[in-house]
Design a protein around this motif. Structure first.
Motif, PDB file in Angstrom:
ATOM      1  N   ALA A   1       0.955  -1.205   0.100  1.00  0.00           N
ATOM      2  CA  ALA A   1       0.166   0.052  -0.002  1.00  0.00           C
ATOM      3  C   ALA A   1       0.826   1.132  -0.135  1.00  0.00           C
ATOM      4  O   ALA A   1       1.192   1.662   1.160  1.00  0.00           O
ATOM      5  N   PHE A   2       1.057   1.888  -1.172  1.00  0.00           N
ATOM      6  CA  PHE A   2       1.665   3.076  -1.196  1.00  0.00           C
ATOM      7  C   PHE A   2       1.255   4.403  -0.852  1.00  0.00           C
ATOM      8  O   PHE A   2      -0.270   4.328  -1.147  1.00  0.00           O
ATOM      9  N   PHE A   3       1.708   5.215  -0.107  1.00  0.00           N
ATOM     10  CA  PHE A   3       1.087   6.292   0.344  1.00  0.00           C
ATOM     11  C   PHE A   3       2.016   7.518   0.285  1.00  0.00           C
ATOM     12  O   PHE A   3       3.158   7.205   0.550  1.00  0.00           O
ATOM     13  N   PRO A   4       1.486   8.826   0.003  1.00  0.00           N
ATOM     14  CA  PRO A   4       2.329  10.067  -0.222  1.00  0.00           C
ATOM     15  C   PRO A   4       3.209  10.410   1.024  1.00  0.00           C
ATOM     16  O   PRO A   4       4.464  10.635   0.894  1.00  0.00           O
ATOM     17  N   GLY A   5       2.645  10.467   2.230  1.00  0.00           N
ATOM     18  CA  GLY A   5       3.612  10.834   3.371  1.00  0.00           C
ATOM     19  C   GLY A   5       2.962  10.582   4.921  1.00  0.00           C
ATOM     20  O   GLY A   5       1.701  10.714   5.006  1.00  0.00           O
TER      21      GLY A   5
ATOM     22  N   GLU B   1      -5.848   6.259   5.935  1.00  0.00           N
ATOM     23  CA  GLU B   1      -5.645   5.059   5.193  1.00  0.00           C
ATOM     24  C   GLU B   1      -4.908   3.955   5.899  1.00  0.00           C
ATOM     25  O   GLU B   1      -5.421   2.715   6.108  1.00  0.00           O
ATOM     26  N   MET B   2      -3.600   4.276   6.543  1.00  0.00           N
ATOM     27  CA  MET B   2      -2.889   3.255   7.224  1.00  0.00           C
ATOM     28  C   MET B   2      -3.883   2.695   8.542  1.00  0.00           C
ATOM     29  O   MET B   2      -3.798   1.462   8.697  1.00  0.00           O
TER      30      MET B   2
ATOM     31  N   VAL C   1      -7.116 -13.901   5.503  1.00  0.00           N
ATOM     32  CA  VAL C   1      -7.229 -14.573   4.117  1.00  0.00           C
ATOM     33  C   VAL C   1      -5.584 -14.900   3.652  1.00  0.00           C
ATOM     34  O   VAL C   1      -5.181 -14.957   2.627  1.00  0.00           O
ATOM     35  N   GLY C   2      -4.658 -14.656   4.767  1.00  0.00           N
ATOM     36  CA  GLY C   2      -3.532 -15.253   4.408  1.00  0.00           C
ATOM     37  C   GLY C   2      -2.352 -14.068   3.871  1.00  0.00           C
ATOM     38  O   GLY C   2      -1.330 -14.075   3.593  1.00  0.00           O
ATOM     39  N   ALA C   3      -3.036 -12.721   3.921  1.00  0.00           N
ATOM     40  CA  ALA C   3      -2.410 -11.795   3.539  1.00  0.00           C
ATOM     41  C   ALA C   3      -1.259 -10.930   4.324  1.00  0.00           C
ATOM     42  O   ALA C   3      -1.818 -10.979   5.410  1.00  0.00           O
ATOM     43  N   THR C   4      -0.195 -10.321   4.057  1.00  0.00           N
ATOM     44  CA  THR C   4       0.664  -9.545   4.675  1.00  0.00           C
ATOM     45  C   THR C   4       0.659  -8.181   4.173  1.00  0.00           C
ATOM     46  O   THR C   4       0.916  -7.982   2.968  1.00  0.00           O
ATOM     47  N   VAL C   5       0.270  -7.273   4.879  1.00  0.00           N
ATOM     48  CA  VAL C   5       0.181  -5.979   4.597  1.00  0.00           C
ATOM     49  C   VAL C   5       1.559  -5.194   4.761  1.00  0.00           C
ATOM     50  O   VAL C   5       1.945  -5.219   5.915  1.00  0.00           O
ATOM     51  N   TYR C   6       1.691  -4.445   3.916  1.00  0.00           N
ATOM     52  CA  TYR C   6       3.111  -3.367   4.255  1.00  0.00           C
ATOM     53  C   TYR C   6       2.365  -2.077   3.627  1.00  0.00           C
ATOM     54  O   TYR C   6       2.168  -2.007   2.442  1.00  0.00           O
ATOM     55  N   GLY C   7       2.970  -1.048   4.307  1.00  0.00           N
ATOM     56  CA  GLY C   7       2.999   0.278   3.824  1.00  0.00           C
ATOM     57  C   GLY C   7       4.220   0.669   3.089  1.00  0.00           C
ATOM     58  O   GLY C   7       5.252   0.236   3.465  1.00  0.00           O
TER      59      GLY C   7
ATOM     60  N   PHE D   1       5.536   7.119  13.077  1.00  0.00           N
ATOM     61  CA  PHE D   1       4.230   7.206  12.483  1.00  0.00           C
ATOM     62  C   PHE D   1       3.479   5.785  12.996  1.00  0.00           C
ATOM     63  O   PHE D   1       2.327   5.789  13.485  1.00  0.00           O
ATOM     64  N   ARG D   2       4.160   4.663  12.970  1.00  0.00           N
ATOM     65  CA  ARG D   2       3.633   3.437  13.287  1.00  0.00           C
ATOM     66  C   ARG D   2       3.307   3.239  14.917  1.00  0.00           C
ATOM     67  O   ARG D   2       2.131   3.002  15.188  1.00  0.00           O
ATOM     68  N   GLU D   3       4.156   4.211  15.671  1.00  0.00           N
ATOM     69  CA  GLU D   3       4.036   4.027  17.121  1.00  0.00           C
ATOM     70  C   GLU D   3       2.645   5.086  17.519  1.00  0.00           C
ATOM     71  O   GLU D   3       1.674   4.457  18.293  1.00  0.00           O
ATOM     72  N   LYS D   4       2.525   6.204  16.839  1.00  0.00           N
ATOM     73  CA  LYS D   4       1.349   7.137  17.184  1.00  0.00           C
ATOM     74  C   LYS D   4       0.315   6.749  16.708  1.00  0.00           C
ATOM     75  O   LYS D   4      -0.867   7.132  17.373  1.00  0.00           O
ATOM     76  N   ASN D   5       0.137   5.910  15.671  1.00  0.00           N
ATOM     77  CA  ASN D   5      -1.050   5.170  15.407  1.00  0.00           C
ATOM     78  C   ASN D   5      -1.502   3.740  15.463  1.00  0.00           C
ATOM     79  O   ASN D   5      -2.304   3.262  15.097  1.00  0.00           O
ATOM     80  N   GLY D   6      -0.782   3.147  16.317  1.00  0.00           N
ATOM     81  CA  GLY D   6      -0.710   1.977  16.663  1.00  0.00           C
ATOM     82  C   GLY D   6      -0.671   0.731  15.600  1.00  0.00           C
ATOM     83  O   GLY D   6      -1.446  -0.283  15.716  1.00  0.00           O
ATOM     84  N   LEU D   7      -0.028   1.341  14.609  1.00  0.00           N
ATOM     85  CA  LEU D   7       0.155   0.249  13.449  1.00  0.00           C
ATOM     86  C   LEU D   7       1.037  -0.926  13.506  1.00  0.00           C
ATOM     87  O   LEU D   7       2.057  -1.047  14.250  1.00  0.00           O
TER      88      LEU D   7
END
Length: 158
Positions: A37-41, A50-51, A64-70, A82-88
């Motif tokens: 998942a590409f995102f601008p910033g 989105e994230m 469904v066995g998928a692995t997500v990456y931003g 960003f991960r920490e602030k948003n609990g990703l």
């Protein structure tokens, strides 16, 4: 631009996962389907939404066995914050050198803002053979992907 049926361009880049590790696409195909998942910033309104939506729906992707990456051009250190602030809970790939967005054909410039070389909002599903089985690319950074369609594409990836 990368199209459905193409081999996904391989890359090695820093992965923000709470620490900073090296991530190579071809070495992670065992975790396929992979949702890139590409995102601008990081820390921008729609990108945060989105994230966070991917995070909220992460269990459905895992089912469904998928692995997500931003994927964004932010530094891995900014992405960890960003991960920490948003609990990703999924990894964020740092394309700080802007090679991945070029290889996937999703580079975008905001001439009126003087901002150049960020990712378009785009999603690619890659199967275990390294083939792109689904893609969605928006020229409008304010438009989010259809998350149900992404999950269905990941489930159908062969």
């Amino acid at each position: 631009m990368v199209n459905v049926g193409d081999e996904a361009p391989d890359f090695t880049a820093p992965l923000a996962n709470g620490d900073v590790d090296s991530f190579t696409l071809s070495e992670n195909l065992d975790d396929a389907p992979l949702v890139l998942a590409f995102f601008p910033g990081a820390f921008t309104g729609v990108c945060t939404t989105e994230m966070c939506t991917f995070q909220d729906q992460l269990a459905g992707f895992e089912d469904v066995g998928a692995t997500v990456y931003g994927v964004s051009v932010d530094s891995p250190f900014s992405l960890n914050e960003f991960r920490e602030k948003n609990g990703l809970e999924f990894g964020l790939v740092s394309d700080f050198n802007k090679e991945i967005i070029d290889d996937y054909g999703v580079r975008m410039d905001f001439d009126d803002l003087g901002v150049y070389g960020v990712a378009k909002r785009a999603v690619f599903v890659v199967n275990a053979d390294g083939e792109v089985t689904w893609s969605w690319v928006s020229d409008d950074p304010g438009v989010e992907p259809d998350y149900d369609a992404v999950r269905e594409a990941a489930e159908a990836a062969e």
